[in-house]
Design an enzyme around this catalytic site. Structure first.
Site, PDB file in Angstrom:
ATOM      1  N   GLU A 165      35.648  40.361  31.377  1.00  0.00           N
ATOM      2  CA  GLU A 165      35.602  39.353  30.301  1.00  0.00           C
ATOM      3  C   GLU A 165      35.437  40.067  28.967  1.00  0.00           C
ATOM      4  O   GLU A 165      34.939  41.191  28.935  1.00  0.00           O
ATOM      5  CB  GLU A 165      34.398  38.408  30.509  1.00  0.00           C
ATOM      6  CG  GLU A 165      34.466  37.602  31.787  1.00  0.00           C
ATOM      7  CD  GLU A 165      33.134  36.928  32.124  1.00  0.00           C
ATOM      8  OE1 GLU A 165      32.201  36.983  31.308  1.00  0.00           O
ATOM      9  OE2 GLU A 165      33.046  36.358  33.221  1.00  0.00           O
ATOM     10  N   LYS A 222      33.576  41.077  25.685  1.00  0.00           N
ATOM     11  CA  LYS A 222      32.160  41.077  25.276  1.00  0.00           C
ATOM     12  C   LYS A 222      32.116  40.595  23.833  1.00  0.00           C
ATOM     13  O   LYS A 222      32.517  41.302  22.911  1.00  0.00           O
ATOM     14  CB  LYS A 222      31.537  42.467  25.416  1.00  0.00           C
ATOM     15  CG  LYS A 222      30.040  42.468  25.100  1.00  0.00           C
ATOM     16  CD  LYS A 222      29.399  43.822  25.330  1.00  0.00           C
ATOM     17  CE  LYS A 222      27.888  43.775  25.356  1.00  0.00           C
ATOM     18  NZ  LYS A 222      27.253  43.170  24.200  1.00  0.00           N
ATOM     19  N   GLU A 228      27.948  32.665  25.076  1.00  0.00           N
ATOM     20  CA  GLU A 228      27.703  33.334  23.801  1.00  0.00           C
ATOM     21  C   GLU A 228      28.218  32.419  22.682  1.00  0.00           C
ATOM     22  O   GLU A 228      29.318  31.875  22.788  1.00  0.00           O
ATOM     23  CB  GLU A 228      28.480  34.670  23.820  1.00  0.00           C
ATOM     24  CG  GLU A 228      28.200  35.581  22.669  1.00  0.00           C
ATOM     25  CD  GLU A 228      27.080  36.608  22.937  1.00  0.00           C
ATOM     26  OE1 GLU A 228      26.314  36.453  23.909  1.00  0.00           O
ATOM     27  OE2 GLU A 228      26.980  37.550  22.146  1.00  0.00           O
ATOM     28  N   LYS A 255      28.453  46.657  30.789  1.00  0.00           N
ATOM     29  CA  LYS A 255      29.089  46.486  29.475  1.00  0.00           C
ATOM     30  C   LYS A 255      29.785  47.773  29.086  1.00  0.00           C
ATOM     31  O   LYS A 255      29.243  48.860  29.286  1.00  0.00           O
ATOM     32  CB  LYS A 255      28.073  46.062  28.421  1.00  0.00           C
ATOM     33  CG  LYS A 255      26.887  46.971  28.288  1.00  0.00           C
ATOM     34  CD  LYS A 255      25.901  46.486  27.231  1.00  0.00           C
ATOM     35  CE  LYS A 255      24.642  47.312  27.281  1.00  0.00           C
ATOM     36  NZ  LYS A 255      23.633  46.950  26.313  1.00  0.00           N
TER      37      LYS A 255
HETATM   38  N1  LIG Z   1      31.435  37.740  28.583  1.00  0.00           N
HETATM   39  C1  LIG Z   1      30.140  38.018  28.456  1.00  0.00           C
HETATM   40  N2  LIG Z   1      29.333  37.994  29.545  1.00  0.00           N
HETATM   41  C2  LIG Z   1      28.018  38.281  29.445  1.00  0.00           C
HETATM   42  N3  LIG Z   1      27.412  38.622  28.289  1.00  0.00           N
HETATM   43  C3  LIG Z   1      28.162  38.676  27.179  1.00  0.00           C
HETATM   44  C4  LIG Z   1      29.548  38.371  27.209  1.00  0.00           C
HETATM   45  N4  LIG Z   1      30.023  38.511  25.961  1.00  0.00           N
HETATM   46  C5  LIG Z   1      28.995  38.870  25.189  1.00  0.00           C
HETATM   47  N5  LIG Z   1      27.870  38.991  25.889  1.00  0.00           N
HETATM   48  C6  LIG Z   1      26.567  39.422  25.327  1.00  0.00           C
HETATM   49  O1  LIG Z   1      26.304  40.747  25.756  1.00  0.00           O
HETATM   50  C7  LIG Z   1      24.964  40.854  26.183  1.00  0.00           C
HETATM   51  C8  LIG Z   1      24.919  41.773  27.377  1.00  0.00           C
HETATM   52  O2  LIG Z   1      24.585  43.010  26.974  1.00  0.00           O
HETATM   53  P1  LIG Z   1      23.102  43.444  27.211  1.00  0.00           P
HETATM   54  O3  LIG Z   1      22.576  42.776  28.391  1.00  0.00           O
HETATM   55  O4  LIG Z   1      23.029  44.904  27.241  1.00  0.00           O
HETATM   56  O5  LIG Z   1      22.346  42.881  25.975  1.00  0.00           O
HETATM   57  P2  LIG Z   1      22.170  43.614  24.607  1.00  0.00           P
HETATM   58  O6  LIG Z   1      21.026  44.542  24.678  1.00  0.00           O
HETATM   59  O7  LIG Z   1      22.154  42.542  23.613  1.00  0.00           O
HETATM   60  O8  LIG Z   1      23.448  44.438  24.492  1.00  0.00           O
HETATM   61  P3  LIG Z   1      24.098  44.853  23.187  1.00  0.00           P
HETATM   62  O9  LIG Z   1      23.008  45.411  22.332  1.00  0.00           O
HETATM   63  O10 LIG Z   1      25.067  45.828  23.691  1.00  0.00           O
HETATM   64  O11 LIG Z   1      24.682  43.574  22.673  1.00  0.00           O
HETATM   65  C9  LIG Z   1      24.582  39.484  26.616  1.00  0.00           C
HETATM   66  O12 LIG Z   1      23.221  39.252  26.451  1.00  0.00           O
HETATM   67  C10 LIG Z   1      25.415  38.571  25.756  1.00  0.00           C
HETATM   68  O13 LIG Z   1      24.675  38.209  24.611  1.00  0.00           O
END
Ligand SMILES: Nc1ncnc2c1ncn2[C@@H]1O[C@H](COP(=O)(O)OP(=O)(O)OP(=O)(O)O)[C@@H](O)[C@H]1O
Length: 548
Positions: A244, A246, A295, A411
């Site tokens: 998907e 991000k 999101e 990710k």
């Molecule tokens: N398709 C998706 N599926 C899941 N999460 C997504 C998607 N697109 C964006 N996101 C975002 O990415 C985040 C997942 O990355 P992670 O769990 O590492 O959080 P993070 O620390 O906020 O990461 P980053 O700082 O890289 O944004 C999710 O919390 C969500 O907010």
């Protein structure tokens, strides 16, 4: 249980460093507690007052706390501050101050754990113009009745840092041990209920029910999280993967039962009032009762806008309409956790996706099932071209595991190394920055403790420094020379060139060339980098691998 006994347990735990020993001590206490006390004890011992899903907040800052203590011991707030500055620890200083009171007063009302909790409820419930006064009266009463040791832990509970090292994982293990239940079952129930206190009660009363717990609408669960990884690695491990985009927005959870809709942020705060357009979009897109995960993305002329635009909308409480015209936001839904009374978290992603597509008419984030690296890489390139952050690579057979940062979601984004760290202190600036903080002390988390890993002063404009000062000035716990200790509330994302082993900081690591990137308003201090993850990054760096 008397609050004094709770305080003695905390004091005892504070003197132990072995995790297993601590778990054993806590597990020995739990069976002896009354039903009403058990959930409260479990939350308190983790340094929390209310369940994680609950919107209740104490709202007691250092100033109010110090005013209350000053009144009780018959001194001025400045004297309390001075005492705290001298020890650097609000809990210990308040304990000492209360000892002086104890010598002069004859009568101390015994405090019960439950009574303290009910008082906290009253503090949290105080609202409106007179709320500070009402809170102050209750907090004063608490300290007036507190023995010195109780004062230490009352203060720390109110400042949300108990400093005894009982993290969520240790308390979960203690609950499992106390009631002789498989720790995985406790964890699973905790993921759905989002309150270890209530899980502990169920574990004692009806252990069989633990495996049947469900997610309840309007009780938000923690979001499932992702680890950094590679497309090739994920395909190699799992064969077919779900890719998907991000999105660079802000996470939300949407709950709907009938006509009632609520939206929660990643920190599980209710933000329904700030996002009426998202409520409208999703409310119109389904007739079912649902909990959706996705999101919120800001768009302009069809292109996604950076995260900061979205967060402004989440923050907005007044004049939402004017802001809606300026920043258009849309939901991108990628998961469903609940449908018409049924919890879906244990169903495989592929099945949840099928259900999502059946019940939601619009706003579903595209998903691509791929088995070859080249195919997935093409989607990654397309994601970047469309202005997204990268891709998420998910395992189609995976359950939804709230709060877990595992490898079931990976990710992949262009390699800029950053860390999300808690701000636990600051130093006054110099010259034209003398009336603001100029640098900030940052920490990782380890079993409920925050351990410093370095200071950041670079990458911050005067304007941002002024904003940061406004954000942090009421959280000052102690001062010493040019340095202040802060109540840990704010999360910074920082870049760095290298992680180094260092004896200078309690974490054992230091950051080389730390650089401020942004405040992560969407993250709470519980979500900052763990010491283990930092150690892993350090190890990867030594072996010459990046994490992307
Ligand atoms: N398709 C998706 N599926 C899941 N999460 C997504 C998607 N697109 C964006 N996101 C975002 O990415 C985040 C997942 O990355 P992670 O769990 O590492 O959080 P993070 O620390 O906020 O990461 P980053 O700082 O890289 O944004 C999710 O919390 C969500 O907010």
């Amino acid at each position: 249980m008397q609050f004094l006994e709770f305080a003695r347990i905390c004091e005892h735990l504070e003197g132990i460093s072995g995790r297993l020993d601590m778990i054993e001590q806590v597990s020995a206490v739990l069976p002896g507690l009354e039903d009403e006390e058990l959930p409260i004890f479990v939350r308190f011992i983790m340094g929390r007052v209310f369940p994680d899903w609950s919107p209740k907040k104490l709202g007691v800052g250092p100033n109010l706390l110090y005013d209350a203590v000053a009144y009780v011991v018959g001194t001025k707030r400045s004297a309390v501050r001075e005492a705290i500055n001298a020890t650097g620890d609000a809990g210990l200083a308040i304990e000492d101050l209360l000892a002086t009171k104890e010598q002069t007063s004859f009568f101390v009302q015994e405090m019960d754990l439950l009574e303290v909790y009910w008082d906290f409820e009253r503090v949290a419930a105080a609202e409106g113009a007179r709320s500070q006064r009402e809170k102050l009266l209750v907090v004063r009463k608490l300290f007036a009745n507190a023995r010195p040791l109780e004062g230490r832990y009352l203060a720390r509970l109110m400042l949300e840092e108990l400093r005894i090292g009982m993290g969520e994982g240790s308390v979960r293990d203690a609950v499992a041990r106390a009631f002789d239940i498989d720790v995985r079952l406790v964890e699973h129930a905790h993921q759905a209920m989002n309150d270890l206190g209530e899980v502990a009660l169920l574990a004692r009363r009806d252990p069989a029910a633990l495996s049947r717990v469900t997610i309840e609408p309007f009780r938000p669960v923690k979001m499932m999280l992702a680890q950094a990884g590679t497309i090739a690695g994920q395909i190699e491990d799992h064969g077919e993967v779900a890719v998907e985009y991000k999105y660079d927005g802000s996470r939300f959870q949407f709950h709907k039962v009938g006509n009632i809709c609520r939206i929660y942020s990643r920190r599980l705060e209710e933000v329904t009032g700030s996002l009426p357009d998202i409520v409208m979009h999703l409310g119109e897109a389904t007739d079912h009762d649902v909990i959706l995960d996705g999101e919120v993305v800001a768009v302009q002329d069809g292109r996604p806008m950076p995260f900061q635009y979205v967060i402004r909308r989440f923050r907005r409480k007044h004049q939402v309409n004017a802001m809606m015209e300026k920043i258009e936001v849309v939901p991108r839904v990628f998961d469903i956790l609940y449908l018409d009374g049924e919890t879906l978290m244990d169903r495989p992603l592929a099945e949840r996706r099928r259900i999502l597509e059946e019940v939601l008419d619009a706003h579903i984030a595209p998903q691509f099932l791929v088995t070859d690296v080249a195919g997935a890489e093409a989607i990654y390139t397309e994601a970047l071209n469309l202005g997204h952050e990268g891709v998420m690579v998910k395992v189609p057979s995976s359950p939804y595991t709230p709060g877990v940062r595992g490898r079931l979601w990976v990710k992949v984004k262009p390699g800029v190394e950053t860390l999300d760290l808690a701000v636990i202190g600051a130093e006054w600036g110099e010259g034209r920055r003398a009336k603001m903080f100029g640098s900030f002390l940052l920490a990782v988390q380890d079993q409920g403790r925050l351990l410093p890993v370095g200071k950041v002063a670079t990458g911050i404009t005067d304007e941002v420094l002024a904003d940061l000062y406004a954000l942090l000035k009421d959280s000052v716990i102690a001062r010493s020379g040019k340095e202040v200790t802060l109540e840990p509330k704010v999360v910074f994302e920082v870049g760095y060139s290298e992680i180094q082993a260092s004896p200078n900081y309690a974490s054992g690591y230091a950051l080389r060339f730390p650089r401020f990137v942004q405040v992560r308003e969407d993250k709470s201090v519980d979500e900052v980098e763990t010491l283990d993850a930092l150690a892993e990054r350090y190890g990867e760096q030594k072996n010459g691998q990046g994490s992307l």
